[in-house]
Design an enzyme around this catalytic site. Structure first.
Site, PDB file in Angstrom:
ATOM      1  N   ALA A  66      52.032  14.097  61.827  1.00 19.73           N
ATOM      2  CA  ALA A  66      51.845  13.514  60.500  1.00 19.73           C
ATOM      3  C   ALA A  66      50.391  13.757  60.119  1.00 19.73           C
ATOM      4  O   ALA A  66      49.530  13.917  60.992  1.00 19.73           O
ATOM      5  CB  ALA A  66      52.141  12.023  60.555  1.00 19.73           C
ATOM      6  N   GLU A 115      58.842  14.906  66.523  1.00 19.48           N
ATOM      7  CA  GLU A 115      59.854  13.949  66.049  1.00 19.48           C
ATOM      8  C   GLU A 115      60.807  14.618  65.053  1.00 19.48           C
ATOM      9  O   GLU A 115      62.010  14.361  65.064  1.00 19.48           O
ATOM     10  CB  GLU A 115      59.152  12.710  65.454  1.00 19.48           C
ATOM     11  CG  GLU A 115      58.557  11.848  66.573  1.00 19.48           C
ATOM     12  CD  GLU A 115      57.310  11.055  66.207  1.00 19.48           C
ATOM     13  OE1 GLU A 115      56.965  10.992  65.015  1.00 19.48           O
ATOM     14  OE2 GLU A 115      56.663  10.512  67.123  1.00 19.48           O
ATOM     15  N   GLU A 135      50.430  10.184  69.881  1.00 20.67           N
ATOM     16  CA  GLU A 135      50.047   9.063  69.016  1.00 20.67           C
ATOM     17  C   GLU A 135      49.171   8.012  69.692  1.00 20.67           C
ATOM     18  O   GLU A 135      48.263   7.472  69.073  1.00 20.67           O
ATOM     19  CB  GLU A 135      51.300   8.396  68.417  1.00 20.67           C
ATOM     20  CG  GLU A 135      51.941   9.176  67.265  1.00 20.67           C
ATOM     21  CD  GLU A 135      53.060  10.116  67.695  1.00 20.67           C
ATOM     22  OE1 GLU A 135      53.094  10.507  68.882  1.00 20.67           O
ATOM     23  OE2 GLU A 135      53.899  10.469  66.839  1.00 20.67           O
TER      24      GLU A 135
HETATM   25  N1  COA Z   1      46.745  15.783  60.534  1.00 19.85           N
HETATM   26  C1  COA Z   1      45.803  16.259  59.704  1.00 19.85           C
HETATM   27  N2  COA Z   1      45.164  17.410  59.900  1.00 19.85           N
HETATM   28  C2  COA Z   1      45.473  18.099  61.000  1.00 19.85           C
HETATM   29  C3  COA Z   1      46.421  17.658  61.930  1.00 19.85           C
HETATM   30  C4  COA Z   1      47.074  16.438  61.665  1.00 19.85           C
HETATM   31  N3  COA Z   1      48.018  15.946  62.471  1.00 19.85           N
HETATM   32  N4  COA Z   1      46.500  18.557  62.939  1.00 19.85           N
HETATM   33  C5  COA Z   1      45.632  19.534  62.638  1.00 19.85           C
HETATM   34  N5  COA Z   1      45.003  19.273  61.466  1.00 19.85           N
HETATM   35  C6  COA Z   1      44.012  20.066  60.779  1.00 19.85           C
HETATM   36  C7  COA Z   1      42.625  19.928  61.439  1.00 19.85           C
HETATM   37  O1  COA Z   1      41.966  18.752  61.002  1.00 19.85           O
HETATM   38  C8  COA Z   1      41.986  21.212  60.958  1.00 19.85           C
HETATM   39  O2  COA Z   1      41.610  21.034  59.611  1.00 19.85           O
HETATM   40  P1  COA Z   1      40.145  21.582  59.109  1.00 19.85           P
HETATM   41  O3  COA Z   1      40.191  23.076  59.365  1.00 19.85           O
HETATM   42  O4  COA Z   1      40.155  21.245  57.649  1.00 19.85           O
HETATM   43  O5  COA Z   1      39.120  20.885  59.924  1.00 19.85           O
HETATM   44  C9  COA Z   1      43.129  22.216  60.959  1.00 19.85           C
HETATM   45  O6  COA Z   1      44.324  21.454  60.898  1.00 19.85           O
HETATM   46  C10 COA Z   1      43.172  23.080  62.194  1.00 19.85           C
HETATM   47  O7  COA Z   1      43.222  22.219  63.340  1.00 19.85           O
HETATM   48  P2  COA Z   1      42.157  22.289  64.544  1.00 19.85           P
HETATM   49  O8  COA Z   1      42.121  20.937  65.184  1.00 19.85           O
HETATM   50  O9  COA Z   1      40.866  22.857  64.070  1.00 19.85           O
HETATM   51  O10 COA Z   1      42.898  23.359  65.488  1.00 19.85           O
HETATM   52  P3  COA Z   1      42.739  23.488  67.071  1.00 19.85           P
HETATM   53  O11 COA Z   1      43.392  24.779  67.424  1.00 19.85           O
HETATM   54  O12 COA Z   1      41.333  23.263  67.502  1.00 19.85           O
HETATM   55  O13 COA Z   1      43.619  22.281  67.689  1.00 19.85           O
HETATM   56  C11 COA Z   1      45.534  20.812  67.812  1.00 19.85           C
HETATM   57  C12 COA Z   1      45.005  22.232  67.484  1.00 19.85           C
HETATM   58  C13 COA Z   1      46.990  20.772  67.439  1.00 19.85           C
HETATM   59  C14 COA Z   1      45.357  20.557  69.327  1.00 19.85           C
HETATM   60  C15 COA Z   1      44.701  19.751  67.023  1.00 19.85           C
HETATM   61  O14 COA Z   1      44.700  20.131  65.661  1.00 19.85           O
HETATM   62  C16 COA Z   1      45.240  18.350  67.119  1.00 19.85           C
HETATM   63  O15 COA Z   1      45.043  17.671  68.118  1.00 19.85           O
HETATM   64  N6  COA Z   1      45.914  17.876  66.028  1.00 19.85           N
HETATM   65  C17 COA Z   1      46.367  16.518  65.930  1.00 19.85           C
HETATM   66  C18 COA Z   1      47.597  16.312  66.765  1.00 19.85           C
HETATM   67  C19 COA Z   1      48.055  14.887  66.658  1.00 19.85           C
HETATM   68  O16 COA Z   1      47.419  13.960  67.115  1.00 19.85           O
HETATM   69  N7  COA Z   1      49.221  14.707  66.047  1.00 19.85           N
HETATM   70  C20 COA Z   1      49.866  13.442  65.920  1.00 19.85           C
HETATM   71  C21 COA Z   1      49.568  12.830  64.623  1.00 19.85           C
HETATM   72  S1  COA Z   1      50.431  11.297  64.438  1.00 19.85           S
END
Ligand code: COA
Length: 258
Positions: A66, A115, A135
Site C-alpha cells: 500500500a 495481499e 507491515e
Molecule cells: N509506498 C510508497 N512508496 C513506495 C512504496 C510503498 N509501499 N514502495 C516503494 N515506494 C517508492 C519509494 O519511496 C521510491 O520512491 P522515490 O523514488 O520517490 O523515493 C520508489 O518507490 C522506489 O523504491 P526504493 O525504495 O527506492 O527501491 P529499492 O529498490 O531501494 O527498494 C523495496 C525496494 C521494495 C525493498 C522498498 O521500496 C520497500 O521496502 N518498500 C516498502 C515495502 C513495504 O513496507 N510495503 C508494505 C507497505 S504496507
C-alpha cells in the site's frame, strides 16, 4: 475504459490488468485501488472475458505494498476505514469474483501487494520475485486480509514467522510453501499464465464460478478474523511505533522503536 494507474489488455477471452506506477514500484494508492475495483467489475460483467491475469508493470515489482506516503499521518478511524474499504472493494471482491483471477508476480509482492496476489485465485511467480508482509516493520499489521489468507496458504507457523520477522522470501521458497504454484523466468511468466488460462477457458465458466464459491465457502469461518484484522489495523494507527515506522520509511532511514 480509461484509467490513470492501470492498463488493461485483452487477447480473445483473456484479459490482463497491469498495475502501472513503476516509479513507485506499483504501490497501491487510493486511486489504484478504486481503478482496480472498477476494472475487475467491468471485466467480470464482460461475458467475453473468461480469465483475468493481474500483474505489475516493469521488471522490478508486482506491487511493493500500500502507498505508505498516503496513510502515514492517518489516525485510528482513518486507518480502520482504509482497511475496511480496501477489503470490501478490492481484496474480498477479487477473492469472490466468479471469473478466475491469476496473479502473475513479476517482482516484489510486499504488504498489500502480496495481499492482492493472495486474494487472486492462484499465483505464478517469476524467479526474481520476492514476497513478504513487512507491515510490522512499519508499526502496523497486515491490513488487507494478510493475517487471514497467508496462514490459509502457507500454514500458521510459516505465516507467523513471515509476519513477525517482516522478512521477504524468494520465489522458490514461496513455491515450497504453496504460496505460488509455479516459478519461471520473467519472460516466461505471462506466457505460462496464458497457457494455464487457455486450459481454464476450455472448461465450463458456470461450473468454475460455482467451484470458486464452494472452495471459498470453506474459509468463511475466518470472517471474524477479517473483522479483528480491520480493528487491529486501525488500532496500530494510534501508536507511536506506527508514526516512527512510516516516518522512518519516508525519511529513508531505519526505524527506532521504543
Ligand atoms: N509506498 C510508497 N512508496 C513506495 C512504496 C510503498 N509501499 N514502495 C516503494 N515506494 C517508492 C519509494 O519511496 C521510491 O520512491 P522515490 O523514488 O520517490 O523515493 C520508489 O518507490 C522506489 O523504491 P526504493 O525504495 O527506492 O527501491 P529499492 O529498490 O531501494 O527498494 C523495496 C525496494 C521494495 C525493498 C522498498 O521500496 C520497500 O521496502 N518498500 C516498502 C515495502 C513495504 O513496507 N510495503 C508494505 C507497505 S504496507
Amino acid at each position: 475504459m480509461n484509467f490513470d494507474t492501470i492498463l488493461i489488455e485483452q487477447q480473445e477471452s483473456i484479459a490482463t490488468i497491469i498495475i502501472n506506477r513503476p516509479k513507485k514500484l506499483n504501490a497501491l494508492n487510493k486511486d489504484t485501488i478504486l481503478e482496480l475495483h472498477q476494472a475487475f467489475k467491468f471485466l467480470e460483467n464482460d461475458t467475453s472475458v473468461k480469465v483475468i491475469i493481474i500483474t505489475g508493470s516493469g521488471e522490478k515489482a508486482f506491487v511493493a505494498g500500500a502507498d505508505i506516503s498516503e496513510f502515514a499521518d492517518y489516525n485510528v478511524e482513518e486507518g480502520t476505514e482504509l482497511a475496511r474499504e480496501g477489503q470490501n472493494i478490492l481484496f474480498d471482491f477479487v477473492q469472490n469474483l466468479s471469473t478466475p483471477v491469476i496473479a502473475a508476480i513479476n517482482g516484489f509482492a510486499l504488504g498489500g501487494g502480496l495481499e492482492l496476489a493472495m486474494a487472486a485465485h492462484f499465483r505464478v511467480a517469476s524467479s526474481n520475485a520476492k514476497m513478504g508482509l513487512p507491515e510490522v516493520s512499519l508499526g502496523v499489521i497486515p491490513g488487507y486480509g494478510g493475517t487471514q489468507r497467508l496462514p490459509q496458504l502457507v500454514g500458521k507457523g510459516k505465516a507467523m514467522e513471515m509476519i513477525m520477522t517482516a522478512a521477504m522470501i524468494s520465489a522458490e521458497e514461496a513455491k515450497q510453501y504453496g504460496l505460488v504454484n509455479y516459478v519461471v523466468e520473467q519472460n516466461e511468466l505471462i506466457p505460462l499464465c496464458e497457457k494455464l488460462a487457455s486450459k481454464i477457458i476450455k472448461n465450463s465458466s458456470v461450473a468454475i464460478s460455482a467451484a470458486i464459491k464452494a472452495i471459498n465457502a470453506n474459509y468463511t469461518n475466518c470472517v471474524n478474523g477479517y473483522s479483528v484484522e480491520i480493528e487491529q489495523f486501525g488500532v496500530s494507527f494510534g501508536t507511536e511505533d506506527f508514526k516512527e515506522g512510516t516516518t522512518a520509511f519516508l525519511e529513508k532511514r531505519k526505524p527506532e522503536f521504543e
